[in-house]
Design a protein around this motif. Structure first.
Motif, PDB file in Angstrom:
ATOM      1  N   MET A  53      -2.004   0.689   7.373  1.00 24.09           N
ATOM      2  CA  MET A  53      -2.322  -0.707   7.007  1.00 24.09           C
ATOM      3  C   MET A  53      -3.544  -1.236   7.749  1.00 24.09           C
ATOM      4  SD  MET A  53      -1.387  -3.091   5.010  1.00 24.09           S
ATOM      5  CE  MET A  53      -1.436  -4.855   4.736  1.00 24.09           C
ATOM      6  N   ALA A  54      -3.634  -0.931   9.048  1.00 19.63           N
ATOM      7  CA  ALA A  54      -4.742  -1.480   9.834  1.00 19.63           C
ATOM      8  C   ALA A  54      -6.088  -0.947   9.338  1.00 19.63           C
ATOM      9  CB  ALA A  54      -4.555  -1.144  11.307  1.00 19.63           C
ATOM     10  N   MET A  55      -6.130   0.306   8.916  1.00 22.57           N
ATOM     11  CA  MET A  55      -7.404   0.897   8.479  1.00 22.57           C
ATOM     12  C   MET A  55      -7.725   0.577   7.014  1.00 22.57           C
ATOM     13  SD  MET A  55      -9.161   2.389  10.745  1.00 22.57           S
ATOM     14  CE  MET A  55     -10.148   3.815  10.333  1.00 22.57           C
ATOM     15  N   SER A  56      -6.686   0.451   6.178  1.00 27.72           N
ATOM     16  CA  SER A  56      -6.946   0.307   4.741  1.00 27.72           C
ATOM     17  C   SER A  56      -6.785  -1.120   4.241  1.00 27.72           C
ATOM     18  CB  SER A  56      -5.999   1.209   3.938  1.00 27.72           C
ATOM     19  OG  SER A  56      -4.678   0.691   3.993  1.00 27.72           O
ATOM     20  N   GLY A  57      -5.923  -1.894   4.907  1.00 29.22           N
ATOM     21  CA  GLY A  57      -5.662  -3.261   4.441  1.00 29.22           C
ATOM     22  C   GLY A  57      -4.684  -3.318   3.292  1.00 29.22           C
ATOM     23  N   GLY A  58      -4.020  -2.183   2.973  1.00 33.41           N
ATOM     24  CA  GLY A  58      -3.015  -2.333   1.912  1.00 33.41           C
ATOM     25  C   GLY A  58      -2.714  -1.132   1.056  1.00 33.41           C
ATOM     26  N   GLY A  59      -2.838   0.086   1.556  1.00 31.74           N
ATOM     27  CA  GLY A  59      -2.369   1.255   0.816  1.00 31.74           C
ATOM     28  C   GLY A  59      -2.920   1.337  -0.603  1.00 31.74           C
ATOM     29  N   ALA A  60      -2.050   1.670  -1.541  1.00 26.43           N
ATOM     30  CA  ALA A  60      -2.479   1.855  -2.935  1.00 26.43           C
ATOM     31  C   ALA A  60      -3.082   0.579  -3.514  1.00 26.43           C
ATOM     32  CB  ALA A  60      -1.295   2.299  -3.790  1.00 26.43           C
ATOM     33  N   LEU A  61      -2.527  -0.563  -3.150  1.00 27.46           N
ATOM     34  CA  LEU A  61      -3.045  -1.824  -3.695  1.00 27.46           C
ATOM     35  C   LEU A  61      -4.520  -1.987  -3.364  1.00 27.46           C
ATOM     36  CD1 LEU A  61      -2.443  -4.592  -5.072  1.00 27.46           C
ATOM     37  CD2 LEU A  61      -2.009  -5.489  -2.772  1.00 27.46           C
ATOM     38  N   ALA A  62      -4.869  -1.771  -2.084  1.00 26.15           N
ATOM     39  CA  ALA A  62      -6.252  -1.960  -1.653  1.00 26.15           C
ATOM     40  C   ALA A  62      -7.164  -0.852  -2.172  1.00 26.15           C
ATOM     41  CB  ALA A  62      -6.318  -2.012  -0.129  1.00 26.15           C
ATOM     42  N   ASP A  63      -6.593   0.338  -2.354  1.00 24.56           N
ATOM     43  CA  ASP A  63      -7.426   1.472  -2.759  1.00 24.56           C
ATOM     44  C   ASP A  63      -7.602   1.548  -4.269  1.00 24.56           C
ATOM     45  OD1 ASP A  63      -8.891   3.841  -1.923  1.00 24.56           O
ATOM     46  OD2 ASP A  63      -7.339   4.984  -2.954  1.00 24.56           O
ATOM     47  N   ARG A  67       4.871   8.438   4.243  1.00 19.91           N
ATOM     48  CA  ARG A  67       3.606   7.850   3.778  1.00 19.91           C
ATOM     49  C   ARG A  67       3.631   6.325   3.837  1.00 19.91           C
ATOM     50  NH1 ARG A  67       3.082  10.731  -1.985  1.00 19.91           N
ATOM     51  NH2 ARG A  67       5.283  10.132  -1.976  1.00 19.91           N
ATOM     52  N   PHE A  68       4.843   5.763   3.832  1.00 18.65           N
ATOM     53  CA  PHE A  68       4.921   4.313   3.646  1.00 18.65           C
ATOM     54  C   PHE A  68       5.545   3.601   4.843  1.00 18.65           C
ATOM     55  CE2 PHE A  68       5.099   6.318  -0.635  1.00 18.65           C
ATOM     56  CZ  PHE A  68       3.783   6.027  -0.978  1.00 18.65           C
ATOM     57  N   ARG A  69       5.069   3.998   6.034  1.00 19.64           N
ATOM     58  CA  ARG A  69       5.569   3.360   7.261  1.00 19.64           C
ATOM     59  C   ARG A  69       4.963   1.964   7.402  1.00 19.64           C
ATOM     60  NH1 ARG A  69       5.175   8.683  10.125  1.00 19.64           N
ATOM     61  NH2 ARG A  69       7.284   9.522   9.947  1.00 19.64           N
ATOM     62  N   THR A  70       3.698   1.825   7.003  1.00 22.34           N
ATOM     63  CA  THR A  70       3.046   0.519   7.234  1.00 22.34           C
ATOM     64  C   THR A  70       2.553  -0.141   5.951  1.00 22.34           C
ATOM     65  OG1 THR A  70       0.877   1.569   7.612  1.00 22.34           O
ATOM     66  CG2 THR A  70       2.274   1.198   9.555  1.00 22.34           C
ATOM     67  N   VAL A  71       2.463   0.618   4.856  1.00 21.68           N
ATOM     68  CA  VAL A  71       1.952   0.021   3.612  1.00 21.68           C
ATOM     69  C   VAL A  71       3.026   0.076   2.528  1.00 21.68           C
ATOM     70  CG1 VAL A  71      -0.475   0.581   4.063  1.00 21.68           C
ATOM     71  CG2 VAL A  71       0.965   2.241   2.835  1.00 21.68           C
ATOM     72  N   GLU A  72       2.894  -0.817   1.538  1.00 25.35           N
ATOM     73  CA  GLU A  72       3.782  -0.745   0.369  1.00 25.35           C
ATOM     74  C   GLU A  72       3.361   0.430  -0.495  1.00 25.35           C
ATOM     75  OE1 GLU A  72       6.367  -2.467   0.044  1.00 25.35           O
ATOM     76  OE2 GLU A  72       6.058  -4.324   1.188  1.00 25.35           O
ATOM     77  N   ASP A  73       4.310   0.927  -1.292  1.00 26.33           N
ATOM     78  CA  ASP A  73       4.002   1.965  -2.278  1.00 26.33           C
ATOM     79  C   ASP A  73       3.742   1.299  -3.633  1.00 26.33           C
ATOM     80  OD1 ASP A  73       3.926   4.103  -4.029  1.00 26.33           O
ATOM     81  OD2 ASP A  73       6.099   4.431  -3.962  1.00 26.33           O
ATOM     82  N   LEU A  74       4.765   1.334  -4.477  1.00 23.60           N
ATOM     83  CA  LEU A  74       4.619   0.800  -5.839  1.00 23.60           C
ATOM     84  C   LEU A  74       4.667  -0.730  -5.822  1.00 23.60           C
ATOM     85  CD1 LEU A  74       4.697   1.093  -8.982  1.00 23.60           C
ATOM     86  CD2 LEU A  74       7.187   1.334  -8.772  1.00 23.60           C
ATOM     87  N   ILE A  75       3.629  -1.312  -6.415  1.00 22.66           N
ATOM     88  CA  ILE A  75       3.633  -2.771  -6.606  1.00 22.66           C
ATOM     89  C   ILE A  75       3.348  -3.050  -8.078  1.00 22.66           C
ATOM     90  CG2 ILE A  75       2.617  -4.992  -5.979  1.00 22.66           C
ATOM     91  CD1 ILE A  75       1.799  -3.864  -3.311  1.00 22.66           C
ATOM     92  N   ALA A  76       4.136  -3.929  -8.666  1.00 18.58           N
ATOM     93  CA  ALA A  76       3.853  -4.415 -10.024  1.00 18.58           C
ATOM     94  C   ALA A  76       3.681  -5.921  -9.933  1.00 18.58           C
ATOM     95  CB  ALA A  76       5.002  -4.059 -10.963  1.00 18.58           C
ATOM     96  N   TRP A  77       2.626  -6.422 -10.584  1.00 15.95           N
ATOM     97  CA  TRP A  77       2.353  -7.861 -10.509  1.00 15.95           C
ATOM     98  C   TRP A  77       2.045  -8.395 -11.896  1.00 15.95           C
ATOM     99  CZ3 TRP A  77      -1.046  -4.121  -8.724  1.00 15.95           C
ATOM    100  CH2 TRP A  77      -2.296  -4.050  -9.344  1.00 15.95           C
ATOM    101  N   GLN A  78       2.095  -9.697 -11.979  1.00 17.96           N
ATOM    102  CA  GLN A  78       1.762 -10.373 -13.232  1.00 17.96           C
ATOM    103  C   GLN A  78       0.889 -11.582 -12.920  1.00 17.96           C
ATOM    104  OE1 GLN A  78       5.111 -11.854 -15.693  1.00 17.96           O
ATOM    105  NE2 GLN A  78       4.097 -10.681 -17.301  1.00 17.96           N
ATOM    106  N   PHE A  79      -0.285 -11.601 -13.558  1.00 15.05           N
ATOM    107  CA  PHE A  79      -1.193 -12.740 -13.422  1.00 15.05           C
ATOM    108  C   PHE A  79      -1.057 -13.640 -14.645  1.00 15.05           C
ATOM    109  CE2 PHE A  79      -4.365  -9.858 -11.032  1.00 15.05           C
ATOM    110  CZ  PHE A  79      -4.088 -10.425  -9.802  1.00 15.05           C
ATOM    111  N   ARG A  80      -1.177 -14.955 -14.421  1.00 17.01           N
ATOM    112  CA  ARG A  80      -1.278 -15.903 -15.532  1.00 17.01           C
ATOM    113  C   ARG A  80      -2.688 -16.497 -15.499  1.00 17.01           C
ATOM    114  NH1 ARG A  80       0.396 -21.136 -15.790  1.00 17.01           N
ATOM    115  NH2 ARG A  80       1.606 -21.000 -13.877  1.00 17.01           N
ATOM    116  N   PHE A  81      -3.341 -16.516 -16.688  1.00 11.99           N
ATOM    117  CA  PHE A  81      -4.719 -16.995 -16.784  1.00 11.99           C
ATOM    118  C   PHE A  81      -4.760 -18.351 -17.496  1.00 11.99           C
ATOM    119  CE2 PHE A  81      -5.219 -12.547 -15.922  1.00 11.99           C
ATOM    120  CZ  PHE A  81      -6.397 -12.458 -15.193  1.00 11.99           C
TER     121      PHE A  81
END
Ligand code: NDP
Length: 393
Positions: A210-220, A252-266
């Motif tokens: 987390m400290a190096m990436s800022g958010g695992g898969a989400l950030a990458d 792999r997921f000691r500090t970052v989340e793995d699967l995230i699903a989100w929904q945006f409203r525009f």
């Protein structure tokens, strides 16, 4: 005139039409780059992306030219410098980085380091009087991202975030198809961006920290979907809600989340469903449903080999030009620095994604609570309006 837009110059790198959208402000604070001479690029961090994509692309760029390497590994830097015909004086290490201030060969610093190092090296590059092209995500937190934008402004230098899909023909074709009414009113965007990460691979190990990436898969990778929903719809989300599913027993997921699903409203009423994971089968795909049509891009954000169709799966693919996205992106940055093209992916664009990722993680932490996301950001330049890819042959 070194600060003048020339239509011929834009056509040469496939940007005809750009000049019509330029405000005089776009020309402000450009350095004195001599007409005709390529703009000098220093690549910082000689890892997977630099060696696999960026340095090869710099052999083909028309406006940007490799002039320096910055690395913590002298042997590697010397080998790559020799490969690219650079003298020993063009090699810097991280401690000696600030000496670039006195190197007139360097106009642009391209930061290709782990995410946590983007902000400090951006600030140092601005202090040295250089322009910055910075890889995504631009930082590991919003405060650092905003500090980068502020530093660029204070220095009177350009900050561009390397959102390569803003310059990729398939994504641009999808944007233009939507803008010209090809699917009627856009209603739903779906983006899925992820892969299996491997702790044993050094370039994944820092991504899982987390400290190096800022958010695992989400950030990458999730960031591609966040950005795509925004540029496909040409509007900004007003609210988000998100859930994560993370197996904390997986090392792999000691500090970052793995699967995230989100929904945006525009604001238009459109919705976007996004997912990202470092533990699902590799994908970089998006789809858009409109009232009268549909876009399928799968893969939609690879370095090459993207497939785009304007219809349900199975519809004949649209012909899209295979170009080097990285070369085009660096040539674009060179034109921005020369004052001959508009800034398409500025630091502010990166800040918006950083804020949206923070909002997604806030919703995750609150078990899917809705988080408001209208901070007033509006994209200044639509890539679909100015980045005009060459037609497929
Ligand atoms: P790598 O880990 O492969 O390379 C990063 C390089 O940074 C290292 O090789 C090293 O180069 C240098 N470095 C300096 N300090 C450190 C440190 N503490 N730990 C690790 N490396 C260090 O990463 P990638 O090349 O895959 O990614 C770099 C950046 O590019 C990231 O921000 C990533 O998000 C982005 N990226 C963007 C892509 C795109 O399509 N736009 C695709 C892939 C990555 P040296 O030995 O020379 O010092």
């Amino acid at each position: 005139m070194d600060r003048e837009f020339t239509r011929r110059g834009l056509i040469e790198i496939g940007m005809a039409g750009a000049s019509a959208t330029l405000a005089p402000a776009a020309l402000a604070a450009t350095p004195r780059v001599t007409e005709g001479s390529p703009v000098g690029v220093a690549v910082v961090g000689l890892g997977t992306l630099s060696q696999g994509q960026i340095l090869p692309a710099l052999r083909t760029t028309k406006r940007a030219r490799l002039v320096a390497l910055v690395s913590g590994h002298a042997d590697k830097a010397r080998r790559l410098a020799a490969d690219h015909g650079l003298p020993a004086s063009a090699i810097y290490d991280y401690d000696g980085f600030d000496r670039i201030a006195a190197d007139p060969r360097i106009d642009i610093v391209y930061i290709v380091l782990p995410n946590a190092l983007h902000a400090p090296f951006t600030l140092r590059a601005f202090k040295a009087g250089k322009h910055v092209l910075c890889e995504k995500p631009m930082a590991t937190n919003v405060a650092d991202a905003e500090a980068m934008v502020a530093a660029g402004r204070a220095a009177g230098r350009k900050l561009m975030i390397a959102y390569r899909c803003h310059y990729e023909p398939g994504n641009l074709a999808a944007m233009r198809h939507i803008r010209t009414g090809g699917i009627g009113r856009p209603r739903l965007v779906v983006t899925d961006m992820g892969r299996q990460a491997d702790l044993a691979i050094p370039s994944d190990a820092w991504r899982l920290d987390m400290a190096m990436s800022g958010g695992g898969a989400l950030a990458d990778m999730g960031i591609y979907g966040i950005n795509a929903a925004r540029y496909l719809l040409a509007e900004e989300p007003v609210a988000v809600r998100a859930w994560a599913s993370t197996d904390r027993r997986d090392p792999r997921f000691r500090t970052v989340e793995d699967l995230i699903a989100w929904q945006f409203r525009f604001p238009s009423g459109a919705l976007a469903n996004g997912s990202t994971s470092f533990a699902y089968d590799a994908t970089m795909a998006f789809q858009v449903w409109g009232t009268t049509g549909r876009i399928v891009a799968d893969p939609g954000a690879f370095y090459n080999g993207n497939r785009l169709s304007f219809g349900a799966p199975g519809t004949a693919p649209v012909r899209i030009a295979e170009i080097d996205q990285f070369a085009r992106e660096m040539d674009w940055m060179a034109e921005v620095v020369r004052g001959t093209a508009p800034m398409v992916s500025p630091g502010e664009e990166g800040v918006q994604d950083m804020k949206l990722m923070r909002a997604i993680l806030a919703s995750v932490a609150a078990d899917g609570r809705t988080v408001a996301t209208d901070w007033g950001y509006r994209r200044a330049v639509d890539p679909a309006a100015v980045v005009d890819p060459p037609r497929a042959g």
